[in-house]
Design a protein around this motif. Structure first.
Motif, PDB file in Angstrom:
ATOM      1  N   GLY A 191       1.196  -1.486  -0.283  1.00  0.00           N
ATOM      2  CA  GLY A 191      -0.214  -0.270  -0.065  1.00  0.00           C
ATOM      3  C   GLY A 191       1.150   0.994   0.118  1.00  0.00           C
ATOM      4  O   GLY A 191       0.225   2.390  -0.615  1.00  0.00           O
ATOM      5  N   GLN A 192       2.242   1.137  -0.068  1.00  0.00           N
ATOM      6  CA  GLN A 192       3.294   2.485   0.755  1.00  0.00           C
ATOM      7  C   GLN A 192       3.080   2.486  -1.378  1.00  0.00           C
ATOM      8  O   GLN A 192       3.213   3.757  -0.951  1.00  0.00           O
ATOM      9  CB  GLN A 192       4.722   2.069   1.389  1.00  0.00           C
ATOM     10  CG  GLN A 192       3.679   1.551   2.907  1.00  0.00           C
ATOM     11  CD  GLN A 192       4.314   2.750   3.539  1.00  0.00           C
ATOM     12  OE1 GLN A 192       4.212   3.966   3.122  1.00  0.00           O
ATOM     13  NE2 GLN A 192       2.190   3.357   3.906  1.00  0.00           N
ATOM     14  N   GLU A 194       1.814   2.050  -3.453  1.00  0.00           N
ATOM     15  CA  GLU A 194       0.770   2.139  -4.056  1.00  0.00           C
ATOM     16  C   GLU A 194      -0.068   4.104  -4.377  1.00  0.00           C
ATOM     17  O   GLU A 194      -0.100   4.628  -4.286  1.00  0.00           O
ATOM     18  CB  GLU A 194      -0.235   1.522  -3.151  1.00  0.00           C
ATOM     19  CG  GLU A 194      -1.427   1.378  -4.903  1.00  0.00           C
ATOM     20  CD  GLU A 194      -2.281   0.095  -4.581  1.00  0.00           C
ATOM     21  OE1 GLU A 194      -3.041  -0.228  -3.319  1.00  0.00           O
ATOM     22  OE2 GLU A 194      -2.318  -1.065  -5.103  1.00  0.00           O
ATOM     23  N   ALA A 195       0.155   4.057  -2.516  1.00  0.00           N
ATOM     24  CA  ALA A 195      -0.103   5.727  -2.305  1.00  0.00           C
ATOM     25  C   ALA A 195       1.156   6.343  -2.930  1.00  0.00           C
ATOM     26  O   ALA A 195       0.561   7.270  -3.245  1.00  0.00           O
ATOM     27  CB  ALA A 195      -0.058   5.559  -0.483  1.00  0.00           C
TER      28      ALA A 195
END
Lengths: 337, 263
Positions: A191-192, A194-195
């Motif tokens: 998610g890192q 991705e963000a």
């Protein structure tokens, strides 16, 4: 039996205590702890006694050679080899780890093969090999394979024993570190990135700004371990042969003076001292990369504090709970005799 | 960027298909989101609503169809040669530039844990747009104030509550001055008592004229803020229209039974 209200007449009641009738219980008796502690202390005293009273250790000689110029110079070369090879190895390892995660099958398999080979053969063999490079290839040249050569040099002029030792250690270490870095990169929540991608960051920036700094938390402890291990692996550079490092220097003196034991003690002392300093350094690096995680950085961050800067602010509630010592979070506590 | 007019929708999705291997997640989605409007996407889990949102900012590579944001085709370049149109994949750099204009807020916040709230908000303007640090810092402080977190600027994400983290995430997205904001279940990971503070920030944002696509289960928010509600199921849009119509008088059985469950 005391009547209610009459119990513990010796206890001074503190009117400011918010807990009425605070418990002051006696701890469970643990005679086993006392017995085991005494046994260990006796054994330790016996060991110290054996070290101090055995004259063959020749502590006077140890003290003399601790500051010997050849020994101190050996320490210098050992440090240079340790840090030099670790720096080269870290750079190579990040490259290898990134290649390993790449979509490009050539990159992936080159990285895999490198790690397979350098982890799969003994460091001693590799060092001997690099030392013999000049025999294997007396001349090295830079050019197009099977095509023209641009320039040429004699191998033994360029690859001296020191460079062979340095790169021999670094190339081997890179293979181990690459796996550590790979594990670190893999530990960061997808998610890192991705963000970061959603914010328009490019892959390179995502790696250097977002993923690597978080991976460091996982990478640093085993890398510290590897550095300490490397410090002692440098004693193998005799295989190249490189003959200025700490182990070789102390062995040489020991053989010359027929006092091998005290000189081993000298070497051991220096290795221990350097390791202790490395451990302190590791603590600070771990604290730096642990910022934002767990209780290391409890409280808001003050100013831009460097690795050594005091950053502890207001302790968090969890810290207070831990500091009070009433919560047993030590899994061995209950089984200790 | 192609010439744009005010009447052109901000987001135009045409015949969108997305497959994950053999799994057909989106089966032909057509959708338009006008400028300055709020589109709330509802639907049961697995209906493809999150995937739709992730396709809009190219976090997922689409399998078929076209997505245009502000008139610009996302992810591809159309080249017409001998009367045949061929798609060329855009260079990652160009894709990154397209994404930079779209803000996204995730269900699990995805704040950068090694940076303070302020640094989280500053990161993209400094690293992507090349904004000078001092200027980015001032702007980040303003944005944190706007989401009500001026006093939390120096805190790390781990020291913030879920609601506060999500508000920092909204500020982080706004720091890039996006023309479109995507919200992927922004309140689903929050304790019930913290949902309100995030929805209130989103409500203010909608009032300020931001174009928003929101995937959520907050029917009350949809009713109050949405200009259009889209109900998705099994990869297609089942029903869409103004909230009073879709939520108040749903026509399809699937919509009715879904609303009966969540209301």
């Amino acid at each position: 039996m005391a009547l209610p209200g009459q119990n513990a007449p010796d206890r001074a009641v503190d009117p400011s205590d918010p807990v009425p009738d605070r418990i002051h219980a006696r701890p469970v008796p643990r005679p086993g702890r006392w017995i085991s502690a005494v046994v260990l202390l006796v054994l330790a005293a016996m060991a110290v006694h054996g070290l101090v009273t055995n004259e063959k250790f020749r502590w006077d000689v140890v003290w003399l050679y601790l500051r010997d110029v050849n020994v101190v110079r050996g320490v210098g070369w050992t440090l240079l080899l340790t840090f030099g090879s670790m720096v080269i190895a870290i750079v190579l390892a990040v490259g290898l780890a990134v290649m390993r995660r790449s979509d490009n099958p050539v990159m992936k398999s080159v990285s895999w093969t490198y790690i397979w080979f350098f982890r799969g053969t003994p460091i001693y063999t590799q060092l001997v090999f690099w030392g013999l490079l000049a025999v294997l290839y007396p001349r090295l040249s830079l050019g197009v394979p099977f095509g023209p050569e641009f320039f040429e040099f004699r191998t033994q002029d360029v690859i001296t024993a020191f460079w062979a030792a340095l790169f021999g250690l670094a190339l081997n270490e890179a293979a181990y570190l690459a796996e550590i870095v790979r594990a670190g990169l893999g530990s960061v929540d997808p998610g890192q990135s991705e963000a970061a991608r959603a914010l328009g960051m490019k892959d390179r920036k995502i790696l250097t700004r977002i993923v690597l700094p978080q991976a460091m938390r996982v990478i640093v402890p085993p890398t510290g371990n590897e550095t300490i291990s490397m410090l002692k692996t440098t004693s193998l550079v005799l295989a190249v042969p490189f003959t200025l490092d700490l182990t070789y220097a102390t062995n040489a003196i020991g053989n010359r003076t027929f006092l091998p034991i005290p000189l081993l003690m000298v070497a051991a002392f220096w290795y221990l001292l350097i390791t202790s300093i490395l451990m302190v350094g590791q603590y600070y690096i771990e604290r730096y990369y642990g910022r934002g995680f767990g209780d290391q950085s409890a409280g808001p961050r003050r100013r831009r504090g460097g690795p050594g800067g005091k950053r502890r602010g207001r302790p968090s509630k969890q810290d207070l709970i831990a500091a009070s010592g009433t919560t047993k979070d030590d899994p061995f506590l209950e089984v200790t005799p | 960027m192609s010439a744009t007019t005010d009447t052109e929708p901000m987001v135009q999705v045409e015949g969108l298909h997305k497959m994950f291997g053999d799994l057909h997640v989106l089966k032909g989605v057509d959708l338009e989101v006008p400028r300055g409007s709020v589109c709330v996407v509802l639907g049961p889990s697995g209906s493809g609503k999150s995937t739709l949102l992730r396709c809009v900012n190219e976090l997922e590579e689409i399998t078929g169809g076209r997505i245009r944001v502000d008139g610009e085709l996302m992810g591809y370049r159309e080249v017409t040669k001998n009367g045949r149109t061929v798609l060329h994949r855009l260079h990652p750099k160009v894709v990154a530039r397209q994404r930079a204009r779209i803000g996204m807020v995730f269900q699990r916040f995805n704040l950068f844990p090694h940076m303070t709230a302020l640094e989280n908000v500053m990161e993209a303007p400094v690293q992507v747009l090349g904004t000078p640090k001092a200027q980015a810092r001032t702007r980040a402080a303003e944005l944190l104030e706007r989401v009500g977190l001026a006093d939390r600027a120096g805190h790390y994400p781990a020291q913030l509550s879920g609601g506060q983290q999500q508000r920092v995430a909204i500020a982080r997205a706004l720091a890039m001055d996006p023309e479109l904001m995507l919200f992927d279940e922004p309140t689903s990971a929050l304790d019930p008592e913290l949902v309100g503070e995030v929805l209130s920030v989103m409500r203010d944002l909608a009032r300020s004229g931001m174009t928003m696509m929101v995937v959520t289960h907050e029917i009350g928010f949809a009713r109050e803020v949405a200009d259009a509600v889209v109900f998705m199921d099994e990869g297609v849009i089942v029903e869409e229209g103004p909230p009073e119509q879709v939520l108040g008088d749903p026509q399809h059985e699937r919509t009715k039974s879904f609303l009966a469950h969540v209301l």
